[in-house]
Design an enzyme around this catalytic site. Structure first.
Site, mmCIF file in Angstrom:
data_model
loop_
_atom_site.group_PDB
_atom_site.id
_atom_site.type_symbol
_atom_site.label_atom_id
_atom_site.label_comp_id
_atom_site.label_asym_id
_atom_site.label_seq_id
_atom_site.Cartn_x
_atom_site.Cartn_y
_atom_site.Cartn_z
ATOM 1 N N GLN A 111 7.538 3.283 26.494
ATOM 2 C CA GLN A 111 6.310 3.542 27.256
ATOM 3 C C GLN A 111 5.746 2.262 27.893
ATOM 4 O O GLN A 111 5.137 2.328 28.946
ATOM 5 C CB GLN A 111 5.282 4.187 26.301
ATOM 6 C CG GLN A 111 4.221 5.010 26.995
ATOM 7 C CD GLN A 111 4.655 6.437 27.311
ATOM 8 O OE1 GLN A 111 5.283 7.092 26.496
ATOM 9 N NE2 GLN A 111 4.318 6.917 28.494
ATOM 10 N N LYS A 126 2.341 5.242 21.446
ATOM 11 C CA LYS A 126 2.836 6.606 21.176
ATOM 12 C C LYS A 126 2.384 7.007 19.785
ATOM 13 O O LYS A 126 2.164 6.149 18.924
ATOM 14 C CB LYS A 126 4.369 6.615 21.221
ATOM 15 C CG LYS A 126 4.960 7.995 21.424
ATOM 16 C CD LYS A 126 5.021 8.345 22.895
ATOM 17 C CE LYS A 126 5.483 9.751 23.140
ATOM 18 N NZ LYS A 126 5.745 9.966 24.581
ATOM 19 N N ASP A 166 3.109 15.526 24.338
ATOM 20 C CA ASP A 166 4.551 15.239 24.286
ATOM 21 C C ASP A 166 5.154 16.488 23.621
ATOM 22 O O ASP A 166 4.508 17.541 23.611
ATOM 23 C CB ASP A 166 4.839 13.950 23.494
ATOM 24 C CG ASP A 166 6.276 13.453 23.689
ATOM 25 O OD1 ASP A 166 6.559 12.843 24.727
ATOM 26 O OD2 ASP A 166 7.132 13.704 22.813
ATOM 27 N N THR A 209 5.256 15.863 35.192
ATOM 28 C CA THR A 209 6.502 15.215 34.756
ATOM 29 C C THR A 209 7.703 15.855 35.449
ATOM 30 O O THR A 209 8.572 15.167 35.998
ATOM 31 C CB THR A 209 6.646 15.274 33.225
ATOM 32 O OG1 THR A 209 5.420 14.833 32.640
ATOM 33 C CG2 THR A 209 7.780 14.392 32.753
ATOM 34 N N SER A 376 -1.482 11.162 34.198
ATOM 35 C CA SER A 376 -2.475 10.939 33.150
ATOM 36 C C SER A 376 -3.410 9.788 33.542
ATOM 37 O O SER A 376 -4.625 9.854 33.326
ATOM 38 C CB SER A 376 -1.789 10.573 31.832
ATOM 39 O OG SER A 376 -1.361 11.719 31.145
#
Ligand code: NDP
Ligand code: 2IT
Length: 444
Positions: A111, A126, A166, A209, A376
């Protein structure tokens, strides 16, 4: 020994029980060799690689909740705050029984570079838990999410760390977590993204995504004098990323013919029926066997097998290490010309190498699936200015971001004589911004 090899050896020794984390670090550090080797003395003195491979902090906590039988259940929660050199920690929360510290560390590490590639001010983090949302009632999901937030709230905030969805975490879970954060802290702030549209969520975040993956893939093909229209596409997964990848593939004139979940996979030579797939996965939360039962043209197979289907483009959108060397060999033998990762690290290192060596265009997840986290960050901007943008506005920003990401990594690969190696390009382009920020901020 080179500085890269020294740090790789140290990371392997220190994190021996975390194979996914080691895999991610190995790929990134190997890609960075040309950059590091060109300035080895400086990077070694500054311990840049030791710093970037060690999280700022790792938080682990007990998550007790009561199931519908009155039984107390206990899960383990995680938040790994990896690097905030360029912005507040940002990254999703994974709820899946396979979650452990090594998996959250690999995702948090990836990330850092992904978020840097978006060009937006977000650091890497995360989290998640080894909780299995499958088969749970809404009340059980709420009980888990509230208990999870009872601890997590201490470590997050709109300018500190902003979690999101996620695997296993969608709008329902984000809603329960947001409600609990607000209750405990007494503040209404953009502390999570992927929120519902009535309380600060962004239009197009749900699609982002999958749509972003296709915007990226189209740009990669365009730069190689090809196009998506008319192509047959194999997709794995049947969740958020897969569904909106399939939707955008249709909009671009391609034909997606497969999808999968953790029990089996579908081959539908007439093209996946998107409305049916959405009804089964988004509304009923059911298995793909229901798809096959409702669709005479579809074949259902138990287990794994999506990559055995003849396709031009493969889009792994389920989970890590789902595309192995033998799958890569089948894809190449069947004439596949591009693989773009919707999931995080779905392709093993040897499979990636095989695809690249056999002339398949390979788009790594940290670039190709960055549309979710980029949107986001757009949600965070809207929350800060207390406005909401139209679907078209967000979608067009997303499209520009994905096109820019492609050109940034394409340029980075070319600068280091690695034209067409988008793995090296993505890692270098992502690293450059973060390392510049880290060095400017001194030893911290
Ligand atoms: P979802 O939970 O919505 O869907 C995941 C899909 O993958 C489901 O079909 C699931 O099947 C399948 N799957 C998950 N784990 C496994 C497993 N161990 N073996 C086989 N199949 C599995 O998650 P998302 O679509 O959000 O995430 C998919 C991937 O994309 C992940 O790697 C995630 O990290 C990545 N990603 C997600 C982003 C987002 O915005 N959501 C952004 C960028 C990357 P089943 O339902 O049967 O478990
Ligand atoms: O892997 C990812 O980039 C995500 N799960 C999305 C993270 C986010 O903060 O939107």
């Amino acid at each position: 020994m080179s500085y890269v090899d020294e740090v790789l050896a140290q990371v392997k020794e220190k994190n021996a029980s975390e194979p996914e984390f080691l895999q991610a670090v190995e790929e990134v550090l190997n890609s960075l060799r040309p950059v590091i080797d060109a300035n080895e003395e400086l990077y070694r003195r500054e311990a840049v690689l030791e710093r970037i491979t060690e999280p700022d902090r790792m938080i682990m906590f007990r998550v007790p909740w009561v199931d519908d039988n009155g039984q107390v259940q206990v899960n383990r929660g995680y938040r790994v705050q990896f690097n905030n050199a360029i912005g507040p920690y940002k990254g999703g929360l994974r709820l899946h029984p396979s979650v452990n510290l090594g998996i959250i560390k690999f995702l948090g590490f990836e990330q850092i570079f992904k978020n840097s590639l978006t060009s937006l001010p977000i650091g890497g983090g995360k989290g998640g838990a080894d909780f299995d949302p499958k088969g749970k009632s809404d009340r059980e999901i709420m009980a888990f999410c509230q208990s999870f937030m009872n601890e997590l709230y201490k470590y997050i905030g709109a300018d500190v760390d902003v979690p999101a969805g996620d695997i296993g975490t969608g709008a329902r879970e984000i809603g329960y977590m947001f409600g609990q954060y607000k209750k405990i802290r007494g503040v209404f702030e953009g502390v999570l993204t992927g929120k519902g549209l009535t309380y600060g969520g962004s239009l197009a975040r749900t699609q982002a995504t999958g749509y972003g993956l296709l915007y990226f893939t189209r740009e990669m093909l365009k730069s190689n004098n090809d196009d998506i229209a008319g192509k047959t596409v194999a997709v794995s997964g049947a969740g958020n990323v897969a569904i909106y990848a399939i939707e955008k593939a249709y909009q671009m004139g391609a034909k997606p013919v497969t999808c999968s979940d953790s029990t089996g996979w579908i081959y539908d030579p007439e093209g996946i029926d998107l409305a049916l797939l959405k009804e089964i996965k988004e509304v009923k939360r059911a298995r793909l066997t229901e798809y096959a039962a409702a669709r005479p043209s579809a074949e259902y197979h138990e287990g794994k097998g999506v990559w055995s289907v003849k396709c031009d483009i493969a889009l792994p959108c389920a989970t890590q290490n789902e595309l192995h060397l033998e799958d890569a060999k089948m894809l190449v033998a069947n004439g596949c010309m591009a693989v773009a990762e919707g999931a995080n690290m779905p392709t093993t290192l040897d499979a990636t190498k095989y695809l690249q060596e056999n002339g398949v265009l390979f788009a790594p997840g940290k670039a190709a699936n960055a549309g979710g986290v980029a949107t986001s960050a757009l949600e965070m901007s809207q929350n800060s200015e207390r406005l909401s943008w139209s679907f078209e506005e967000v979608d067009s920003k997303l499209e520009s971001i994905m096109i820019n990401i492609f050109h940034n990594l394409d340029d980075a690969a070319k600068r280091y004589d690695k034209a067409g190696d988008y793995v090296v390009g993505a890692n270098i382009a992502g690293f450059e911004k973060v390392v510049t920020a880290m060095m400017a901020q001194g030893v911290c």
